[in-house]
Write an enzyme that holds these catalytic residues in place. Structure first.
Site, PDB file in Angstrom:
ATOM      1  CB  VAL A   5      -0.919   0.032   1.243  1.00  0.00           C
ATOM      2  CG1 VAL A   5      -1.719   1.311   1.303  1.00  0.00           C
ATOM      3  CG2 VAL A   5      -1.823  -1.186   1.283  1.00  0.00           C
ATOM      4  N   GLY A   7       1.293   5.290   0.536  1.00  0.00           N
ATOM      5  CA  GLY A   7       0.710   6.459   1.183  1.00  0.00           C
ATOM      6  C   GLY A   7       1.495   7.700   0.842  1.00  0.00           C
ATOM      7  CE1 TYR A   8      -2.408  11.445  -1.836  1.00  0.00           C
ATOM      8  CE2 TYR A   8      -2.206   9.147  -2.470  1.00  0.00           C
ATOM      9  CZ  TYR A   8      -2.978  10.277  -2.316  1.00  0.00           C
ATOM     10  OH  TYR A   8      -4.310  10.249  -2.615  1.00  0.00           O
ATOM     11  N   GLY A   9       0.137  10.907   1.988  1.00  0.00           N
ATOM     12  CA  GLY A   9      -0.353  11.918   2.927  1.00  0.00           C
ATOM     13  C   GLY A   9      -0.107  11.415   4.336  1.00  0.00           C
ATOM     14  CB  SER A  10      -2.272  11.271   7.337  1.00  0.00           C
ATOM     15  OG  SER A  10      -3.346  10.509   6.819  1.00  0.00           O
ATOM     16  CD  GLU A  71      -6.531   7.036   2.511  1.00  0.00           C
ATOM     17  OE1 GLU A  71      -6.341   7.849   1.590  1.00  0.00           O
ATOM     18  OE2 GLU A  71      -6.108   7.224   3.667  1.00  0.00           O
TER      19      GLU A  71
END
Length: 174
Positions: A5, A7-10, A71
């Site tokens: 997975v 993730g590019y934010g939190s 999300e």
């Protein structure tokens, strides 16, 4: 079967699920923009973030259930290649899951559209969501990207403008 997975934010600093390993890397053809809380949009760019490897089937099921709620504002999922070295054309991992907000208002009701840094910063400085003030999210993202050594001019420009707005408000209140 292994699941990855991205993730590019939190998700960079707070994944919220069990994982076995992680990689700092980037995906090609997307970029981080604040046109909806936070989305990626197809462009000729690379998007840095963190990829998480989940091997146990039960951990994968829990992570997917969790991510479908967390999300939910994103209208698309994609399986992409993850790269860890900018100079290479061979991905480190293929088939990495990423949640994406498309720029189509017909299918993505959360898409707000392009705005200036000043407009975005003004909204972030004052807005609050279920997880707290948006400015805290922005500053955490900026800090996490800095820690990873991943510069994102869009994030740093917005953070700088939010700080300016907040300092002006402090002066006005004093």
């Amino acid at each position: 079967m292994v699941m990855w997975v991205f993730g590019y934010g939190s998700l960079i600093w707070k994944p919220g699920f069990n994982y076995d390993d992680h990689l700092v890397g980037f995906i090609k053809g997307y970029r981080r923009v604040f046109y909806q809380v936070l989305i990626t949009e197809e462009r000729q760019n690379s998007q840095w973030g963190m990829a998480y490897k989940i091997t146990k089937k039960e951990d994968q099921e829990v992570a997917l259930t969790y991510l479908e709620v967390r999300e939910k504002q994103y209208d698309k999922k994609a399986y992409v290649d993850l790269f860890t070295e900018p100079a290479t054309s061979a991905p480190a991992v293929s088939g990495v899951l990423v949640y994406i907000g498309s720029p189509d208002k017909k299918v993505n009701e959360n898409y707000l559209g392009p705005a200036s840094v000043e407009e975005i910063a003004s909204q972030i400085a004052r807005a609050e969501g279920p997880s707290g003030p948006n400015k805290d999210y922005l500053f955490q993202l900026e800090k996490a990207l800095d820690f990873l050594g991943c510069e994102d001019k869009h994030v740093s420009d917005i953070a700088k403008e939010v700080r300016r707005i907040l300092s002006e408000e402090e002066v006005t209140i004093s």
